[in-house]
Scaffold this active site. Structure first.
Site, short mmCIF file in Angstrom:
data_model
loop_
_atom_site.label_atom_id
_atom_site.label_comp_id
_atom_site.label_asym_id
_atom_site.label_seq_id
_atom_site.Cartn_x
_atom_site.Cartn_y
_atom_site.Cartn_z
CB CYS A 117 -22.25 8.29 0.88
SG CYS A 117 -20.51 8.14 0.39
CG ASN B 295 4.70 4.85 -6.47
OD1 ASN B 295 3.74 5.09 -7.19
ND2 ASN B 295 4.55 4.40 -5.23
CB CYS C 75 -18.73 4.23 -4.40
SG CYS C 75 -17.59 3.79 -3.08
CB CYS D 188 -2.18 7.31 -8.41
SG CYS D 188 -1.50 8.93 -7.95
CD GLN E 157 0.90 1.30 -2.89
OE1 GLN E 157 1.29 0.84 -1.81
NE2 GLN E 157 1.74 1.64 -3.84
#
Length: 380
Positions: free
Chosen positions: A11, A310, A14, A338, A210
């Site tokens: 993976c 937002n 990240c 974001c 979130q």
């Protein structure tokens, strides 16, 4: 943080996990500073940090493997499932429940969806954990047959996962690169209560919230602090979702109660926001509408002193930015984004506003993603 999945090449989600966390945060701050050159150095508040593990309150797991032997994680480059049930960025409560869900799905005998072959039943499992430890479980499946099988197993599932406050099945019959379909069938409960201090936000299966609860608390607190400093008589929360910003910013104004209105396209989210307002004794109103259409159609006497926006990653867009620019009654704007690229475009379309303060909120450690909020005041 050491991750066995990353080190083994199983993976790479990240992508920054081998970069020291302080360096990750510094790079995110630098990126925002470069994209938003109009923000003075002195206007940047210290970034809000996250824990580097155990921070995700929501897991979106691909169901792979074979009937009776499922994987829960992601799809590999070959389209086959990669099991990530011990992923360290998920909250401990989510990690604990994943093996139980795997056992339950294996017992159903349902076939995981094979993406390359376009056959099978089980597509995704979504898990959300509230601060209380209660869970929302959502199973995304292809057919009515799978729905019926999961419905028959509801008793076994509730016994295996007693903290499941909400259980639903989402039907996604098409072969699409999306995480859910339009139809949601409730099997147990109705909403998950996200208690944030004195305010409980109620999430239904398709509600947005979130993914990092502590950083979300800090974001709402920062917006509320900016609102207290301005002390507007009226406030709009556009793209309000389940009402997080509106409810946290609905404190008493000087001498009178502040008029607070939230606007959101999702009817279910508006119903949740109204429920939260009732429970908290907050006199905020919420309406179902498109944010841009609502603003453009508003009467001049209804224009608020302050607007909170937002939006999704695309930003507020040309029309709403132009409306804010020309609406002299709106003296302040709080913009939570974001996507700093779309934020930069929108701010360029609002030259009458100057950034008073800005802050980076690290919702997504080990990735390039971030949340940034700015407080804008109309230049005098």
């Amino acid at each position: 943080m050491n991750c066995e999945y990353f080190e083994a090449g199983r993976c790479r989600s990240c992508a920054l996990i081998e970069t020291p966390y302080d360096a990750q945060l510094r790079d995110k701050q630098l990126r925002c500073s470069e994209l938003l050159p109009s923000v003075a150095d002195a206007a940047w508040l210290p970034p809000v940090q996250s824990a580097d593990r155990d921070f995700r309150n929501k897991a979106k797991l691909v169901v792979g493997g074979v009937a009776g032997g499922v994987t829960l994680g992601i799809l590999g480059p070959d389209g086959q499932g990669v099991d990530l049930r011990d992923c360290l960025i998920q909250s401990p409560g989510i990690r604990r429940v994943i093996p139980k869900l795997a056992e339950f799905l294996e017992a159903t005998g349902l076939e995981p969806y094979d993406v390359p072959a376009r056959r099978g039943e089980l597509k995704f499992v979504h898990i959300t954990e509230a601060p209380s430890g209660e869970l929302m479980l959502r199973f995304v499946v292809r057919t009515e047959q799978a729905l019926a099988r999961l419905r028959r197993g509801l008793g076994e599932l509730r016994a295996a996962v007693p903290r499941a406050a909400v259980i639903s099945v989402n039907l996604l019959p098409e072969h699409k690169a999306v995480l859910e379909g339009e139809r949601e069938e409730m099997l147990h409960g109705s909403s998950l209560s996200m208690q944030l201090g004195e305010i409980a936000l109620h999430l239904q299966p398709q509600s947005f919230f979130q993914t990092n609860t502590p950083v979300a608390r800090a974001l709402y607190a920062q917006a509320a602090e900016w609102v207290r400093g301005v002390d507007p008589g009226s406030l709009w929360d556009l793209y309000c979702g389940v009402g997080g910003f509106a409810l946290h910013c609905a404190a008493m104004g000087t001498g009178s109660e502040r008029e607070v209105l939230g606007v959101e396209l999702s009817e279910a989210a508006v119903l949740s926001a109204r429920r939260s307002a009732r429970e908290a004794g907050i006199a905020a109103r919420f309406e179902v509408a498109d944010a841009t259409e609502f603003a453009l159609g508003a009467a001049p006497e209804a224009i608020p002193d302050l607007a909170i926006v937002n939006p999704p990653r695309r930003g507020i867009g040309v029309e709403l930015a132009a409306w804010l620019e020309r609406s002299d009654g709106v003296h302040d704007v709080i913009y939570s984004s974001c996507n700093p690229e779309s934020l930069a475009r929108d701010l360029a379309a609002m030259p009458s506003f100057q950034v008073r303060e800005a802050r980076v909120f690290d919702m997504f450690p080990h990735t390039t993603h971030l949340e940034v909020a700015v407080w804008l005041a109309r230049a005098t």
